[in-house]
Motif scaffolding. Sequence first.
Motif, PDB file in Angstrom:
ATOM      1  N   VAL A 101       0.963  -1.355  -0.246  1.00  0.00           N
ATOM      2  CA  VAL A 101      -0.052   0.134  -0.072  1.00  0.00           C
ATOM      3  C   VAL A 101       1.212   1.302   0.161  1.00  0.00           C
ATOM      4  N   GLY A 102       2.261   1.433   0.523  1.00  0.00           N
ATOM      5  CA  GLY A 102       2.671   2.251   1.342  1.00  0.00           C
ATOM      6  C   GLY A 102       3.798   2.761   0.103  1.00  0.00           C
ATOM      7  N   LEU A 103       3.908   1.230  -1.102  1.00  0.00           N
ATOM      8  CA  LEU A 103       4.283   1.737  -2.067  1.00  0.00           C
ATOM      9  C   LEU A 103       4.057   2.245  -3.110  1.00  0.00           C
ATOM     10  N   LEU A 104       2.814   1.263  -3.092  1.00  0.00           N
ATOM     11  CA  LEU A 104       2.237   1.648  -4.752  1.00  0.00           C
ATOM     12  C   LEU A 104       1.216   3.134  -4.225  1.00  0.00           C
ATOM     13  N   ARG A 105       1.270   3.775  -3.028  1.00  0.00           N
ATOM     14  CA  ARG A 105       0.708   5.132  -3.330  1.00  0.00           C
ATOM     15  C   ARG A 105       1.523   6.015  -2.988  1.00  0.00           C
ATOM     16  N   ALA A 106       2.407   5.688  -3.089  1.00  0.00           N
ATOM     17  CA  ALA A 106       3.717   6.686  -3.304  1.00  0.00           C
ATOM     18  C   ALA A 106       3.992   6.853  -4.310  1.00  0.00           C
ATOM     19  N   GLU A 107       4.175   5.600  -5.208  1.00  0.00           N
ATOM     20  CA  GLU A 107       4.915   6.281  -7.412  1.00  0.00           C
ATOM     21  C   GLU A 107       3.568   5.963  -8.100  1.00  0.00           C
ATOM     22  N   LEU A 108       1.874   5.741  -7.521  1.00  0.00           N
ATOM     23  CA  LEU A 108       1.057   5.806  -7.871  1.00  0.00           C
ATOM     24  C   LEU A 108      -0.131   6.576  -7.235  1.00  0.00           C
ATOM     25  N   PRO A 109       0.152   7.983  -7.363  1.00  0.00           N
ATOM     26  CA  PRO A 109      -0.580   8.366  -6.832  1.00  0.00           C
ATOM     27  C   PRO A 109      -2.111   8.443  -7.287  1.00  0.00           C
ATOM     28  N   GLY A 110      -2.747   8.834  -6.136  1.00  0.00           N
ATOM     29  CA  GLY A 110      -5.376   8.180  -6.632  1.00  0.00           C
ATOM     30  C   GLY A 110      -5.531   6.708  -7.222  1.00  0.00           C
ATOM     31  N   SER A 111      -4.410   6.272  -6.160  1.00  0.00           N
ATOM     32  CA  SER A 111      -4.444   4.798  -5.846  1.00  0.00           C
ATOM     33  C   SER A 111      -5.690   5.131  -4.892  1.00  0.00           C
ATOM     34  N   ALA A 112      -6.623   3.591  -4.813  1.00  0.00           N
ATOM     35  CA  ALA A 112      -7.418   3.454  -3.839  1.00  0.00           C
ATOM     36  C   ALA A 112      -7.532   1.912  -3.150  1.00  0.00           C
ATOM     37  N   PHE A 113      -7.572   1.279  -2.659  1.00  0.00           N
ATOM     38  CA  PHE A 113      -7.412   0.021  -1.413  1.00  0.00           C
ATOM     39  C   PHE A 113      -8.580  -0.220  -1.016  1.00  0.00           C
ATOM     40  N   ALA A 114      -9.047  -1.592  -1.465  1.00  0.00           N
ATOM     41  CA  ALA A 114     -10.171  -2.712  -0.957  1.00  0.00           C
ATOM     42  C   ALA A 114      -9.494  -4.073  -0.700  1.00  0.00           C
ATOM     43  N   PHE A 115     -10.183  -4.787   0.193  1.00  0.00           N
ATOM     44  CA  PHE A 115     -10.016  -5.991   1.444  1.00  0.00           C
ATOM     45  C   PHE A 115     -11.059  -6.779   0.912  1.00  0.00           C
ATOM     46  N   GLU A 116     -10.333  -7.566   0.158  1.00  0.00           N
ATOM     47  CA  GLU A 116     -10.826  -9.108   0.461  1.00  0.00           C
ATOM     48  C   GLU A 116     -10.380  -9.928   1.453  1.00  0.00           C
ATOM     49  N   PHE A 117     -10.908 -10.030   2.598  1.00  0.00           N
ATOM     50  CA  PHE A 117     -10.971 -11.099   3.918  1.00  0.00           C
ATOM     51  C   PHE A 117     -12.232 -12.228   4.403  1.00  0.00           C
ATOM     52  N   PRO A 118     -11.628 -13.369   5.118  1.00  0.00           N
ATOM     53  CA  PRO A 118     -12.768 -14.351   5.788  1.00  0.00           C
ATOM     54  C   PRO A 118     -14.180 -13.529   6.147  1.00  0.00           C
ATOM     55  N   GLY A 119     -14.136 -12.137   6.613  1.00  0.00           N
ATOM     56  CA  GLY A 119     -15.480 -11.642   7.819  1.00  0.00           C
ATOM     57  C   GLY A 119     -15.808 -10.983   6.043  1.00  0.00           C
ATOM     58  N   GLY A 120     -15.553 -10.610   4.835  1.00  0.00           N
ATOM     59  CA  GLY A 120     -16.323  -9.698   4.239  1.00  0.00           C
ATOM     60  C   GLY A 120     -15.285  -8.989   3.107  1.00  0.00           C
ATOM     61  N   PHE A 121     -15.330  -7.504   3.425  1.00  0.00           N
ATOM     62  CA  PHE A 121     -15.161  -6.659   1.910  1.00  0.00           C
ATOM     63  C   PHE A 121     -14.998  -4.919   2.971  1.00  0.00           C
ATOM     64  N   ALA A 122     -12.996  -4.735   2.695  1.00  0.00           N
ATOM     65  CA  ALA A 122     -14.032  -3.337   3.623  1.00  0.00           C
ATOM     66  C   ALA A 122     -13.128  -2.529   2.379  1.00  0.00           C
ATOM     67  N   ARG A 123     -13.313  -0.986   2.466  1.00  0.00           N
ATOM     68  CA  ARG A 123     -12.863  -0.356   1.427  1.00  0.00           C
ATOM     69  C   ARG A 123     -12.319   0.837   1.850  1.00  0.00           C
ATOM     70  N   GLU A 124     -11.332   1.200   0.902  1.00  0.00           N
ATOM     71  CA  GLU A 124     -11.423   2.883   1.377  1.00  0.00           C
ATOM     72  C   GLU A 124     -12.591   4.179   0.574  1.00  0.00           C
ATOM     73  N   ALA A 125     -12.451   5.001   0.732  1.00  0.00           N
ATOM     74  CA  ALA A 125     -13.722   5.626   0.831  1.00  0.00           C
ATOM     75  C   ALA A 125     -13.565   6.350  -0.951  1.00  0.00           C
ATOM     76  N   GLU A 126     -12.177   6.427  -1.235  1.00  0.00           N
ATOM     77  CA  GLU A 126     -11.704   6.987  -2.627  1.00  0.00           C
ATOM     78  C   GLU A 126     -12.847   5.608  -3.605  1.00  0.00           C
ATOM     79  N   TYR A 127     -12.093   4.636  -3.142  1.00  0.00           N
ATOM     80  CA  TYR A 127     -12.332   3.192  -3.701  1.00  0.00           C
ATOM     81  C   TYR A 127     -13.929   2.675  -4.406  1.00  0.00           C
ATOM     82  N   GLN A 128     -14.566   2.952  -5.935  1.00  0.00           N
ATOM     83  CA  GLN A 128     -15.672   3.634  -5.835  1.00  0.00           C
ATOM     84  C   GLN A 128     -16.123   1.822  -6.113  1.00  0.00           C
TER      85      GLN A 128
END
Length: 280
Positions: A101-128
């Motif tokens: 996350v840190g590397l991509l945020r620094a090198e590719l500004p504008g990147s937004a992140f989300a996660f798939e995990f056993p409990g479901g799904f989570a995301r950043e607000a910018e991840y549409q």
Amino acid sequence: MTSTASRPLPRLIATDLDGTLLCPGGGVSPRTAAALTAAERAGVQVVFVTGRPPRWMEQVSAHIGGHGVAICSNGGAVVDVRRGELLRTYPLAAADALKVVGLLRAELPGSAFAFEFPGGFAREAEYQLRMWGSDEPHAVASAELLLADEQVQGLFKLLVKHPELDPDAFLGKAREVAGRYVEITRSSPFALLEISALGVTKASTLADWCHAQGIDRSEVVAFGDMPNDLEMLAWAGSAYAVANAHPEVLAAVAQHTVSNEHDGVAAVLERLLGLEPLSS
């Protein structure tokens, strides 16, 4: 069509879903459904190997093989679709996810992140959200906070979107920046990256499944269309790219079939099984 009796049947069919087995609208055509049923009746195991998360598999549950199992999230999770039960996951360590996350945020500004995990799904607000499940309750916070608070514990897929970059350019740059730490691939028509733990791909989890079933890779026929299928297509004893596949996939795979719109997987299965084609 006559039977190919001189050629032994494969023991397992491994197929991607979106863009490969499924129609452009996301369904299973009658012709494809009939071919899948015929394969099962002939003793050929059919395994769906997809980038979809487990929570999106109910839509195709009627066509899951008798075993009820699918390999999801590019190999990050094995799920019993009928029972709605995760059988196994291949987690991405939180420390590795945070580094990426840190590397991509620094090198590719504008990147937004989300996660798939056993409990479901989570995301950043910018991840549409564009796909199913946008109305399901889920956590929304910065990636760093979600990881630090262990809100995505056991995550098996990290997603990264960019609002402007070309999808292939996005993939190439991300691999250059963070490819030594994780597996990075893509399967969407827009700039969306799919990240798994290092060494976890469709091929690696399919190999584990086959080993447990006593099936050799030479007895596997695989189908795919996008970069996230490449490892699986290279691993299988026989592999086909559908005509609508990504250029890199078409170049890497010697055998091609017609597009998903024209039931490319079914066309090959009919030939392997000696079936008369069913009109779509």
